[in-house]
Scaffold this motif. Structure first.
Motif, short mmCIF file in Angstrom:
data_model
loop_
_atom_site.label_atom_id
_atom_site.label_comp_id
_atom_site.label_asym_id
_atom_site.label_seq_id
_atom_site.Cartn_x
_atom_site.Cartn_y
_atom_site.Cartn_z
N SER A 50 67.32 138.13 -25.20
CA SER A 50 66.10 137.38 -25.50
C SER A 50 66.19 136.63 -26.83
O SER A 50 65.46 135.68 -27.07
N GLU A 51 67.09 137.06 -27.69
CA GLU A 51 67.25 136.43 -29.00
C GLU A 51 68.16 135.21 -28.98
O GLU A 51 68.14 134.40 -29.91
N VAL A 52 68.97 135.07 -27.93
CA VAL A 52 69.97 134.01 -27.90
C VAL A 52 69.32 132.64 -27.97
O VAL A 52 69.75 131.77 -28.72
N ASP A 53 68.26 132.40 -27.17
CA ASP A 53 67.61 131.09 -27.17
C ASP A 53 66.98 130.78 -28.54
O ASP A 53 67.05 129.65 -29.02
N ARG A 54 66.38 131.79 -29.16
CA ARG A 54 65.77 131.58 -30.48
C ARG A 54 66.83 131.24 -31.51
O ARG A 54 66.66 130.36 -32.34
N LEU A 55 67.97 131.93 -31.45
CA LEU A 55 69.06 131.66 -32.39
C LEU A 55 69.64 130.26 -32.18
O LEU A 55 69.94 129.56 -33.14
N ARG A 56 69.79 129.87 -30.92
CA ARG A 56 70.32 128.53 -30.64
C ARG A 56 69.36 127.45 -31.14
O ARG A 56 69.78 126.41 -31.63
#
Length: 115
Positions: A50-56
């Motif tokens: 779930s954090e991948v999109d926020r990090l990108r």
């Protein structure tokens, strides 16, 4: 006889501009970025899906904003004696402040003395 070195102002925008490093090992031409990251342990950190999109979304770099001193909008060009110029650069570099601030502080000190 050597020429005297001209005083230079450090670039405040690049605090590490004068730091030079030498590579201790040369990178292999066939070494991929993923293999290098794995070898140095950068890819072993678990991240929730779930954090991948926020990090990108936060990876987009923005150009740095130019900082100006409060109310400093007037250009000023002057020729100074080498001793005066060296003194101003020395004060600015030792205190890590802009040249304009050094000149402003000198003007304030002169006003105090002139009272």
């Amino acid at each position: 006889m050597t020429e005297p070195q001209k005083p230079q102002r450090r670039n405040l925008g690049l605090p590490l501009a004068s730091v030079r490093s030498t590579a201790t090992e040369t990178p292999a031409a066939d070494d991929s970025a993923r293999e290098t990251a794995l070898r140095h342990g950068f890819d072993n950190v678990p991240i929730a899906a779930s954090e991948v999109d926020r990090l990108r979304a936060n990876q987009n770099s923005e150009p740095p904003r130019r900082k100006r001193g409060a109310g400093r909008s007037m250009p000023f060009s002057v020729k100074l004696s080498p001793a005066t110029m060296e003194y101003i650069y020395e004060v600015a570099n030792s205190r890590d402040i802009p040249l304009a601030q050094v000149i402003e502080e000198l003007v304030e000190a002169h006003r105090e003395v002139a009272k």
